[in-house]
Design an enzyme around this catalytic site. Sequence first.
Site, PDB file in Angstrom:
ATOM      1  N   GLU A 131      36.544  29.197  31.116  1.00 38.99           N
ATOM      2  CA  GLU A 131      35.779  30.225  30.380  1.00 38.99           C
ATOM      3  C   GLU A 131      34.563  30.526  31.239  1.00 38.99           C
ATOM      4  OE1 GLU A 131      36.580  31.627  27.451  1.00 38.99           O
ATOM      5  OE2 GLU A 131      38.406  30.447  27.249  1.00 38.99           O
ATOM      6  N   CYS A 155      27.396  34.573  27.296  1.00 35.03           N
ATOM      7  CA  CYS A 155      28.416  35.192  28.155  1.00 35.03           C
ATOM      8  C   CYS A 155      28.933  36.489  27.554  1.00 35.03           C
ATOM      9  CB  CYS A 155      29.567  34.213  28.358  1.00 35.03           C
ATOM     10  SG  CYS A 155      30.265  33.657  26.803  1.00 35.03           S
TER      11      CYS A 155
HETATM   12  P1  NAP Z   1      27.264  26.265  35.598  1.00 29.64           P
HETATM   13  O1  NAP Z   1      26.130  26.155  36.520  1.00 29.64           O
HETATM   14  O2  NAP Z   1      28.590  26.667  36.147  1.00 29.64           O
HETATM   15  O3  NAP Z   1      27.382  24.851  34.869  1.00 29.64           O
HETATM   16  C1  NAP Z   1      28.345  24.609  33.885  1.00 29.64           C
HETATM   17  C2  NAP Z   1      28.702  23.143  33.889  1.00 29.64           C
HETATM   18  O4  NAP Z   1      29.346  22.833  35.123  1.00 29.64           O
HETATM   19  C3  NAP Z   1      27.501  22.216  33.776  1.00 29.64           C
HETATM   20  O5  NAP Z   1      27.854  21.098  33.009  1.00 29.64           O
HETATM   21  C4  NAP Z   1      27.272  21.816  35.222  1.00 29.64           C
HETATM   22  O6  NAP Z   1      26.634  20.569  35.366  1.00 29.64           O
HETATM   23  C5  NAP Z   1      28.706  21.712  35.700  1.00 29.64           C
HETATM   24  N1  NAP Z   1      28.867  21.748  37.152  1.00 29.64           N
HETATM   25  C6  NAP Z   1      28.037  22.267  38.077  1.00 29.64           C
HETATM   26  N2  NAP Z   1      28.544  22.064  39.309  1.00 29.64           N
HETATM   27  C7  NAP Z   1      29.714  21.403  39.152  1.00 29.64           C
HETATM   28  C8  NAP Z   1      30.707  20.895  40.043  1.00 29.64           C
HETATM   29  N3  NAP Z   1      30.579  21.018  41.362  1.00 29.64           N
HETATM   30  N4  NAP Z   1      31.788  20.276  39.533  1.00 29.64           N
HETATM   31  C9  NAP Z   1      31.917  20.133  38.204  1.00 29.64           C
HETATM   32  N5  NAP Z   1      31.002  20.567  37.301  1.00 29.64           N
HETATM   33  C10 NAP Z   1      29.923  21.205  37.775  1.00 29.64           C
HETATM   34  O7  NAP Z   1      26.971  27.282  34.422  1.00 29.64           O
HETATM   35  P2  NAP Z   1      25.703  27.348  33.458  1.00 29.64           P
HETATM   36  O8  NAP Z   1      24.577  27.933  34.211  1.00 29.64           O
HETATM   37  O9  NAP Z   1      25.506  26.043  32.784  1.00 29.64           O
HETATM   38  O10 NAP Z   1      26.211  28.367  32.340  1.00 29.64           O
HETATM   39  C11 NAP Z   1      26.057  29.738  32.419  1.00 29.64           C
HETATM   40  C12 NAP Z   1      27.384  30.402  32.778  1.00 29.64           C
HETATM   41  O11 NAP Z   1      28.384  30.036  31.841  1.00 29.64           O
HETATM   42  C13 NAP Z   1      27.273  31.917  32.686  1.00 29.64           C
HETATM   43  O12 NAP Z   1      27.914  32.501  33.790  1.00 29.64           O
HETATM   44  C14 NAP Z   1      28.027  32.240  31.396  1.00 29.64           C
HETATM   45  O13 NAP Z   1      28.571  33.532  31.351  1.00 29.64           O
HETATM   46  C15 NAP Z   1      29.089  31.192  31.396  1.00 29.64           C
HETATM   47  N6  NAP Z   1      29.618  30.996  30.049  1.00 29.64           N
HETATM   48  C16 NAP Z   1      30.879  31.447  29.757  1.00 29.64           C
HETATM   49  C17 NAP Z   1      31.389  31.316  28.475  1.00 29.64           C
HETATM   50  C18 NAP Z   1      32.775  31.802  28.129  1.00 29.64           C
HETATM   51  O14 NAP Z   1      33.217  31.554  27.015  1.00 29.64           O
HETATM   52  N7  NAP Z   1      33.461  32.468  29.035  1.00 29.64           N
HETATM   53  C19 NAP Z   1      30.606  30.726  27.487  1.00 29.64           C
HETATM   54  C20 NAP Z   1      29.333  30.265  27.803  1.00 29.64           C
HETATM   55  C21 NAP Z   1      28.839  30.401  29.096  1.00 29.64           C
HETATM   56  P3  NAP Z   1      25.046  20.446  35.609  1.00 29.64           P
HETATM   57  O15 NAP Z   1      24.379  21.171  34.512  1.00 29.64           O
HETATM   58  O16 NAP Z   1      24.827  18.969  35.577  1.00 29.64           O
HETATM   59  O17 NAP Z   1      24.793  21.048  36.950  1.00 29.64           O
END
Ligand code: NAP
Length: 485
Positions: A255, A289
């Site tokens: 997602e 999102c």
């Molecule tokens: P993110 O930076 O991708 O982080 C999401 C999760 O992934 C966090 O738990 C993060 O951990 C972890 N992560 C980071 N690097 C990783 C790696 N190399 N391997 C495995 N896990 C890793 O995203 P965010 O800033 O938290 O969230 C915002 C994004 O989420 C936006 O783009 C939004 O559109 C999207 N989103 C999508 C939906 C949907 O339903 N499609 C819903 C909500 C949000 P850490 O925090 O410890 O770095």
Amino acid sequence: MIESYLLKNIAGYIDGQWIAQADSGKTTEVFNPANGKTLAETPYMGTDETRRAIAAAKAARDTVPDVATRRGWLEDCYEALTAEKEEIGRILCLEHGKPWAEAQGEVDYAASFFSYFAGMMEDTLAPETLLEQAKDCRWTVHKRPIGVAGLITPWNFPIGMIAKKVAPALAAGCPLVIKPAAETPLTMIAMFQLLHERLDLPKGMINLVMGSSKEIGGEIMSSFDVPMISFTGSTEVGQLLVEQSSQHVKKLGLELGGNAPFIVLDDADLESAADNLIANKFRGAGQTCVCANRIFVQDGVYDEFVNKVVERVKKLKVGDGMDENTDVGPLINAAGFDKVHDHVKDALSKGASLVAGKHPDELDSGKNLFYTPTVVSDVTHDMKCCQEETFGPLLPLIRFETDAQALEMANDTQFGLASYVFGRDKERAHKLIGKLHFGHCGYNTGTGPAAHAPFGGFLHSGIGREGGVEGLMEFVESQTVPDGS
Ligand code: NAP
């Protein structure tokens, strides 16, 4: 420091035990974005803790009880979340910043996934005997749990996003290794406290690790014992997981990011469209999102609509989410603040007009994380706010003349998550909706996903669906049993 009866343990959870200290001895600070104060220090775990969590989950695979017992877990979870929504909402508000009432709404939303899946799981998971009896056999399709699932979630919905995964995964019978976002682990810990106290789960059925995303993610992705990953977060990290998943041919539920178009046709009810836009855009301070990222308004109603939007935006109160008068809380961190700032500056430098909010020169990005809701008009497609997900309280308005033009611009993105169309003529609107490359399209509503409906993205917005029958099937493998006896 935060005090809560749901945070007796500021800890990870492995094999039925709270783990308050990471092997490394290191911790991560969790801040309140409204005032920058430290709320807690969580253990900074890595490869070894994740390996132990996977081993515990693997051992739990053979102890998973029958579907009726699992339905009981979901019902208990629904009741626990509903009963504790004020306190969970308070923790969520403190670590995320969204208004307390909105945070409680998120807890209700999370609980609805447990009640929905509890209500449908027995029928949906029942074995199905096929009408066709090919090769002189009686064919039955069984729905087996896929196995240990790794769940990774973002900070923007600290309980909503995990509930959408945990409820169907437990319904299917999958043991779990869960990693929350660094900014918002406390809501997840509170949920684990409830699961620990109120559900009779086998040891190892649910595990919580937090700390190095690279190490935890790396270990989950390289383990043969975790056949499925369900991830919500940015497209960039999603793409990395796709690469990492090839070695063990893992099933991926992704997602990812969005860039939602919100199209206002010239026959729309403008009052309703403006109300829906404000509710959709400023929830979570624009850090969702599904929130409108590009607002396309037809020429004949453009000026009138801009006025209605500006009038509403000027009334929004920005502040600490614990203050009951607050409509819009702070942004999550300085990087989030700077991105919005950059998008506003970019739009103004390329010819857009500021019609509500502060000029970027008046905002001091080092001072705090409150960003005044901002409206820019005469936006063009080359501006950053059209090309990228802003993830903040910036509302860019783009003028269009024909429906075909709106469609072309709306689809001109690699993202395909949410979209919205407002107009009274249903046939005309549905012609557009049928051609929009987005997994969700609200017609005369800015509402987002619900537990009973499959939600997910086209293109770079993801793979798979959450919610609905499809959301349960993500955690299920079909096993066909031809019976020749
Ligand atoms: P993110 O930076 O991708 O982080 C999401 C999760 O992934 C966090 O738990 C993060 O951990 C972890 N992560 C980071 N690097 C990783 C790696 N190399 N391997 C495995 N896990 C890793 O995203 P965010 O800033 O938290 O969230 C915002 C994004 O989420 C936006 O783009 C939004 O559109 C999207 N989103 C999508 C939906 C949907 O339903 N499609 C819903 C909500 C949000 P850490 O925090 O410890 O770095």
